[in-house]
Design a protein around this motif. Structure first.
Motif, short mmCIF file in Angstrom:
data_model
loop_
_atom_site.label_atom_id
_atom_site.label_comp_id
_atom_site.label_asym_id
_atom_site.label_seq_id
_atom_site.Cartn_x
_atom_site.Cartn_y
_atom_site.Cartn_z
N SER A 1 64.39 30.55 48.78
CA SER A 1 63.78 31.18 47.61
C SER A 1 64.13 30.47 46.31
O SER A 1 63.39 30.58 45.32
CB SER A 1 64.20 32.65 47.54
OG SER A 1 63.60 33.30 46.45
N GLY B 1 68.23 35.81 49.75
CA GLY B 1 66.83 35.76 49.33
C GLY B 1 66.40 36.94 48.49
O GLY B 1 65.65 36.78 47.52
N THR C 1 66.52 31.28 53.20
CA THR C 1 65.21 31.68 52.67
C THR C 1 64.54 30.57 51.87
O THR C 1 63.31 30.50 51.82
CB THR C 1 65.32 32.91 51.77
OG1 THR C 1 66.00 32.57 50.57
CG2 THR C 1 66.07 34.03 52.47
N ASP D 1 64.78 36.68 44.88
CA ASP D 1 63.45 37.24 44.66
C ASP D 1 63.47 38.29 43.56
O ASP D 1 62.54 38.39 42.76
CB ASP D 1 62.92 37.85 45.96
CG ASP D 1 62.38 36.81 46.93
OD1 ASP D 1 62.45 35.60 46.61
OD2 ASP D 1 61.90 37.19 48.02
#
Length: 411
Positions: free
Chosen positions: A144, A98, A142, A102
């Protein structure tokens, strides 16, 4: 009941074994210069190194930043953005967990819009599209790769902060389960528990009045029909396969299903949002320095217990998914069996049963409750109204590991 749904996705989501090999062709429409955000595992992993080699063999210039730090401190973002700016990429590729994905989102943001990163904290603060992002997860948790949020650690603040905007959703997500095969059991457990929490909290998020402005004014809109469909897909996949993936890391079927669950959970909470377990975890994580997935999973059964009066149908459905529903039981009994099943799965993969076991000091309980209430977006997304007193009760019950303390309490 009026159905309401909202779906926000990038251009392409690819899922399946070997899909990573499509990367060069996926990059080409955006240009021929790719900046990779990854971590120090990248140069040591032959599968990951082969991604860069394949890109270069197709005439794509590649620059690699492999110093991503977990929890993503602001300094790391600024360092990566500086390197990327000098390279001048057409696309940013996040490869890893993640934090790597990110970082790719935030590097794309920094290269597209001027100003301090703090100017974008919160929702809808990104004014326009950012540089295209391609996300390739190597863990399953995650989500993401499909979400509109990036989380970072700002040294000026006590807790992690988020930037939420549909502009941050990666243009392309490539989810190849083979890349998770080397993920160690402990990380598989923590990431998978995070995904299960995403799925449950999105499936049980508050149901808001579906006005025409709802999806325009809020990134996370609460419970909706599209999020429900993905959340149920995620819960099904994870309930049956997460423990197997942890105990038998070479089980390809389990790995595939856990990655599918994480992806589906990411799509679900990307519009529905998360709630109290995440609100409480942020201060818990800040003082215990424990993994995010571990914290939210520890909290989840206690949050579910508090929310039970507002979530009887959803928890009963979870009981059926886990195969623990029994005929002749009341709705409340079925719902509680659903909570029991979630907690049993978490126990099976090594999630602690209490905040004390996570290392939270008793003298921090009041502070955790106070800080949790500051996460207004998460608090307001909870299906049952939260007050400072009720959050304190959840924290106290989870600290001592006694869910029954939350039965019958008022809001």
């Amino acid at each position: 009941m009026n159905n309401f749904g909202i779906s926000r996705t990038g251009q392409t989501v690819l899922f399946g074994w070997g899909q990573r090999h499509a990367l060069p062709r996926l990059i080409k429409p955006f240009g021929n210069r790719a900046f990779i955000c990854t971590d120090n595992r990248f140069p040591q992993d032959s599968l990951l190194c082969a991604l860069a080699t394949g890109m270069r063999s197709e005439g794509i210039a590649v620059e690699v930043y492999d110093a991503t730090v977990a929890e993503l401190p602001l300094e790391c973002i600024l360092d990566a953005a500086s390197q990327a700016r000098a390279f001048g990429p057409a696309v940013v590729v996040g490869i890893g967990g993640g934090s790597c994905m990110d970082l790719a989102k935030l590097v794309a943001l920094a290269l597209s819009h001027s100003g301090e990163m703090s100017a974008f904290y919160g929702e809808f603060k990104v004014p326009a599209p950012v540089l295209p992002v391609i996300a390739i997860p190597t863990t399953a948790g995650t989500g993401s790769e499909v979400t509109p949020v990036a989380v970072l650690a700002d040294p000026a603040r006590d807790m992690k902060v988020g930037i939420s905007s549909p502009y941050l959703i990666p243009q392309v997500a490539v989810c190849d389960p083979e890349l998770t095969m080397s993920c160690p059991p402990r990380l598989t457990a923590i990431a998978g528990a995070d995904a299960m929490t995403h799925a449950i909290e999105s499936f049980t998020a508050v149901r808001r009045e579906p006005t025409a402005e709802l999806g325009l004014n809020q990134v996370f809109v609460g419970k909706n029909v599209f999020a429900d469909a993905h959340a149920l897909l995620a819960i099904n996949a994870l309930a049956s396969n997460l423990a197997t993936a942890v105990k038998s890391p070479d089980d390809r079927s389990a790995r595939e299903q856990v990655m599918l669950g994480a992806l589906a959970a990411g799509i679900a909470f990307g519009t529905a949002g998360t709630a109290a377990a995440h609100a409480i975890q942020y201060p818990v994580g800040a003082v215990t320095h424990t993994a995010h997935g571990l914290g939210v999973a520890t909290l989840m059964p206690y949050v579910m217990e508090f929310n039970l009066p507002a979530c009887l149908p959803e928890y009963s459905e979870i009981a059926h998914i886990f195969g623990v529903a029994q005929t002749g039981h009341s709705n409340e009994q079925q719902a509680r069996r659903g909570i029991d099943a979630v907690q049993a799965l978490f126990n099976q993969i090594g999630v602690p049963e209490s905040l004390a076991a996570l290392g939270l000091a008793e003298d921090k309980l009041e502070w955790v409750g106070e800080q949790s209430m500051l996460a207004a977006r998460l608090v307001n997304n909870n299906p049952r109204q939260l007050s400072r007193e009720s959050i304190n009760k959840i924290v106290q019950a989870c600290f001592v590991g006694k869910r029954d303390q939350l039965r019958g309490i008022q809001q």
